[in-house]
Motif scaffolding. Structure first.
Motif, PDB file in Angstrom:
ATOM      1  N   LEU A 167     -35.574   6.641  16.804  1.00 39.80           N
ATOM      2  CA  LEU A 167     -34.375   6.010  17.368  1.00 39.80           C
ATOM      3  C   LEU A 167     -33.619   7.017  18.220  1.00 39.80           C
ATOM      4  CD1 LEU A 167     -32.738   3.847  14.517  1.00 39.80           C
ATOM      5  CD2 LEU A 167     -34.122   3.104  16.440  1.00 39.80           C
ATOM      6  N   LYS A 169     -34.845   9.728  19.645  1.00 39.94           N
ATOM      7  CA  LYS A 169     -35.602  10.051  20.856  1.00 39.94           C
ATOM      8  C   LYS A 169     -35.402   8.960  21.909  1.00 39.94           C
ATOM      9  CE  LYS A 169     -40.124  11.531  22.484  1.00 39.94           C
ATOM     10  NZ  LYS A 169     -41.554  11.652  22.205  1.00 39.94           N
ATOM     11  N   MET A 170     -35.376   7.703  21.433  1.00 40.64           N
ATOM     12  CA  MET A 170     -35.174   6.590  22.354  1.00 40.64           C
ATOM     13  C   MET A 170     -33.852   6.770  23.101  1.00 40.64           C
ATOM     14  SD  MET A 170     -33.263   3.559  22.500  1.00 40.64           S
ATOM     15  CE  MET A 170     -32.826   3.171  20.810  1.00 40.64           C
ATOM     16  N   ALA A 171     -32.789   7.109  22.355  1.00 42.97           N
ATOM     17  CA  ALA A 171     -31.481   7.295  22.989  1.00 42.97           C
ATOM     18  C   ALA A 171     -31.508   8.496  23.938  1.00 42.97           C
ATOM     19  CB  ALA A 171     -30.403   7.474  21.927  1.00 42.97           C
ATOM     20  N   VAL A 172     -32.208   9.557  23.524  1.00 43.26           N
ATOM     21  CA  VAL A 172     -32.285  10.762  24.359  1.00 43.26           C
ATOM     22  C   VAL A 172     -32.964  10.450  25.696  1.00 43.26           C
ATOM     23  CG1 VAL A 172     -33.383  13.027  24.585  1.00 43.26           C
ATOM     24  CG2 VAL A 172     -32.201  12.427  22.478  1.00 43.26           C
ATOM     25  N   THR A 173     -34.016   9.603  25.655  1.00 41.94           N
ATOM     26  CA  THR A 173     -34.710   9.308  26.910  1.00 41.94           C
ATOM     27  C   THR A 173     -33.819   8.522  27.876  1.00 41.94           C
ATOM     28  OG1 THR A 173     -35.696   7.289  26.042  1.00 41.94           O
ATOM     29  CG2 THR A 173     -36.998   9.298  25.866  1.00 41.94           C
ATOM     30  N   PHE A 174     -32.787   7.889  27.342  1.00 41.17           N
ATOM     31  CA  PHE A 174     -31.811   7.248  28.235  1.00 41.17           C
ATOM     32  C   PHE A 174     -30.772   8.252  28.730  1.00 41.17           C
ATOM     33  CE2 PHE A 174     -32.993   3.103  26.194  1.00 41.17           C
ATOM     34  CZ  PHE A 174     -33.393   2.480  27.371  1.00 41.17           C
ATOM     35  N   GLY A 175     -30.880   9.486  28.255  1.00 35.63           N
ATOM     36  CA  GLY A 175     -29.946  10.525  28.691  1.00 35.63           C
ATOM     37  C   GLY A 175     -28.723  10.644  27.794  1.00 35.63           C
ATOM     38  N   ALA A 176     -28.817  10.177  26.531  1.00 36.12           N
ATOM     39  CA  ALA A 176     -27.655  10.200  25.640  1.00 36.12           C
ATOM     40  C   ALA A 176     -27.235  11.627  25.289  1.00 36.12           C
ATOM     41  CB  ALA A 176     -27.971   9.435  24.358  1.00 36.12           C
ATOM     42  N   GLN A 180     -22.869  10.625  21.974  1.00 41.33           N
ATOM     43  CA  GLN A 180     -23.340   9.238  22.054  1.00 41.33           C
ATOM     44  C   GLN A 180     -24.400   8.960  20.999  1.00 41.33           C
ATOM     45  OE1 GLN A 180     -24.444   9.453  26.230  1.00 41.33           O
ATOM     46  NE2 GLN A 180     -23.001   7.813  26.671  1.00 41.33           N
ATOM     47  N   LYS A 184     -23.619   5.915  18.614  1.00 37.65           N
ATOM     48  CA  LYS A 184     -24.373   4.683  18.797  1.00 37.65           C
ATOM     49  C   LYS A 184     -25.565   4.562  17.871  1.00 37.65           C
ATOM     50  CE  LYS A 184     -22.965   4.330  23.605  1.00 37.65           C
ATOM     51  NZ  LYS A 184     -21.844   3.425  23.310  1.00 37.65           N
ATOM     52  N   ILE A 185     -26.090   5.685  17.396  1.00 39.17           N
ATOM     53  CA  ILE A 185     -27.275   5.617  16.548  1.00 39.17           C
ATOM     54  C   ILE A 185     -26.996   6.120  15.122  1.00 39.17           C
ATOM     55  CG2 ILE A 185     -29.712   6.260  16.319  1.00 39.17           C
ATOM     56  CD1 ILE A 185     -29.287   4.888  18.947  1.00 39.17           C
ATOM     57  N   PRO A 188     -23.793   4.336  12.973  1.00 39.81           N
ATOM     58  CA  PRO A 188     -24.054   2.960  12.525  1.00 39.81           C
ATOM     59  C   PRO A 188     -25.274   2.856  11.615  1.00 39.81           C
ATOM     60  CG  PRO A 188     -24.112   3.113  14.943  1.00 39.81           C
ATOM     61  CD  PRO A 188     -23.709   4.439  14.438  1.00 39.81           C
ATOM     62  N   ALA A 189     -26.266   3.724  11.803  1.00 34.80           N
ATOM     63  CA  ALA A 189     -27.451   3.667  10.948  1.00 34.80           C
ATOM     64  C   ALA A 189     -27.118   4.096   9.526  1.00 34.80           C
ATOM     65  CB  ALA A 189     -28.563   4.543  11.516  1.00 34.80           C
TER      66      ALA A 189
END
Lengths: 269, 254
Positions: A167, A169-176, A180, A184-185, A188-189
């Motif tokens: 999860l 890594k997914m946010a990081v690939t969006f540039g988080a 953030q 966002k991750i 809430p998780a």
């Protein structure tokens, strides 16, 4: 489910379920009643010494007596101290956990201290706390905080750390950015982790408060218990313990209620 | 038009017990709209290559240019899809789709409109307010793709993106994703260990050697049609030839 479509088998199943539920509730109440009746009987017949082990009717009488003598004040003091220690522990614990999650370096440096602090019985710090915070409410809240804080930090930190790396890594690939990722991750998780730790904490801060009240206090349920013991009035001790149990249960339920509200907000499923 | 250009990439990993060279002298380029499959022996560094292109790892030597810009960090030209759909269970489908835009502070009305169009075009209209747990595996993967497409990347990197799905769903998703990507005219690089998947989707197949991985061969795939359906390709005669060839090459590494 639509009621008209319930098959005969399902009706039987539902009925069985309901019967089992009712039986459980019945047994729970029955067990309590049986215990009270046996206790009362044992004291009345003389199997046990009601002077030492008290007796339900005497406890009820004492409850009314104490109720005339500022019982609500004692309850209010203990509940206030517990909630204050609990809230402080939760907020400070979460902040500390965020800091440790944020910086690997800081967390590696702090690790041995956390381990030691976690296994140290915080009550041993009682005298130190009293000298620092003064013999009063502040010291008691401090004690509750000391007991609940480290557990919160450890619990939250391990929750943050076990957030799925996929999860993140997914946010990081969006540039988080790190902020953030947390917002966002990771946070809430970990709502569930937070509430699990809150549920443990409400009990722990109550332990801290009672221990603190044993040491220094002019009011509160812990004070009542110590007082009852000193003047050898076991009725007061027993009555206080029963109120304490009720207060603990109410506060625990309060946390569960809060969890439900927050979950509805996050619409967890 | 060359949209991606990789020059002499070399990547070394440092660990306490030594140094591992994962990639060595990787040179290739990709045209806009192309679909490139990357296959190689397991553990050869396929995913490392994608990470370098995405800017997650800085190569020790060489460089990557995307749309004429040198990649120095996480590039906004690039969309990345991982093995799992990684949908956030506490967000609705709509909120999940907007995550990338949210992170990049690009929640403009136009971008939201685009995201909405994508959902509508690819069969997810009416599911906006549902939660991921209410969707099938195939639909979840489509949502993940739309989340990636919503930020309008020029190049998509698929890192074993379908390997977590069961076989039947996987075939369906392959067709779906392929037609979406061709429809949106996206350039795609896909790492996979599934040779059939690589052939059925790729315009070209990049064959990597064992570690330290370098490019062994780049194979052009041609089924004599511009509009292919990946699952339909699997039954053609040409498919078997490609398969046997790649299988032999991979086996040669032991």
């Amino acid at each position: 489910m639509d009621k008209s479509t319930v098959s005969a088998e399902r009706a039987v199943y539902l009925k069985k379920q309901q019967r089992e539920k009712r039986l459980i509730t019945l047994c729970r109440i029955g067990f309590l009643l049986l215990f009270i009746v046996l206790w009362e009987l044992a004291a009345a017949v003389g199997w046990i010494d009601s002077f030492i082990l008290s007796q339900p009717t005497r406890i009820v009488k004492t409850l009314f007596n104490v109720a005339d003598n500022d019982l609500h004040l004692h309850i209010a003091v203990t509940v206030f101290e517990t909630l204050a220690g609990f809230a402080l522990g939760a907020v400070l614990g979460c902040i500390a956990a965020v800091v440790l999650w944020w910086s690997d370096f800081v967390s590696k440096v702090c690790e041995p201290y956390l381990v030691v602090l976690n296994s140290l019985p915080k009550i041993a710090l009682g005298p130190v706390i009293i000298i620092i915070a003064g013999a009063g409410t502040k010291a008691i809240i401090f004690m509750a905080l000391a007991i609940s804080l480290v557990v919160t930090v450890m619990e939250m930190l391990s929750g943050f750390r076990s957030t799925s790396p996929e999860l993140i890594k997914m946010a990081v690939t969006f540039g988080a950015q790190k902020r953030q990722i947390f917002q966002k991750i990771v946070f809430p998780a970990n709502i569930n982790t937070l509430f699990n730790s809150l549920k443990i904490n409400i009990g722990l801060s109550l332990v801290g408060v009672i221990a603190g009240e044993f040491l220094v206090s002019k009011a509160g349920l812990g004070y009542l218990i110590v007082y009852g013991g000193q003047v050898f009035k076991m009725d007061i001790v027993m009555a206080s313990v029963i109120i304490l149990a009720a207060a603990a249960a109410v506060m625990y339920e309060g946390v569960i209620l809060l969890q439900r509200l927050v979950m509805r907000f996050y619409r967890y499923r | 038009m060359k949209i991606l250009n990789a020059q002499n990439i070399e990547v070394k990993y440092q660990a306490e017990n030594g140094e591992i060279t994962a990639l060595h002298n990787i040179v290739f380029s990709v045209e806009k709209g192309e679909f490139v499959s990357i296959v190689g022996p397991s553990g050869c560094g396929k995913s490392t290559l994608l990470s370098v292109i995405a800017g997650l790892i800085t190569p020790n030597k060489g460089s990557v240019e995307v749309c004429g810009e040198k990649v120095t960090g996480i590039s906004q030209h690039i969309g990345y899809m991982l093995q799992n759909d990684n949908l956030l269970e506490w967000r609705t489908i709509w909120q999940n789709v907007l995550l990338g835009l949210e992170i990049q502070n690009k929640l403009t009305p136009q971008n939201k409109e685009r995201a909405k169009k994508l959902l509508e075009n690819y069969g997810l209209a009416g599911f906006e307010q549902k939660y991921p747990s209410q969707l099938s595996g195939g639909m979840r993967q489509r949502v993940a793709l739309i989340r990636t497409l919503a930020v309008d990347p020029d190049i998509l990197l698929l890192d074993e993106a379908f390997s977590a799905l069961d076989f039947q769903t996987r075939l369906e998703v392959t067709d779906d994703v392929y037609s979406i990507l061709k429809n949106e005219n996206k350039t795609t690089l896909m790492v996979t260990h599934d040779i059939s998947e690589a052939i059925s989707m790729g315009d070209r197949i990049m064959l990597l050697s064992q570690r330290p991985a370098s490019i062994k061969e780049i194979i052009n795939v041609d089924f004599g049609t511009d509009k292919r359906i990946p699952t339909a390709c699997r039954t053609t005669a040409g498919f078997t030839e490609y398969f046997d060839y790649i299988w032999k090459e991979l086996k040669a590494y032991g």
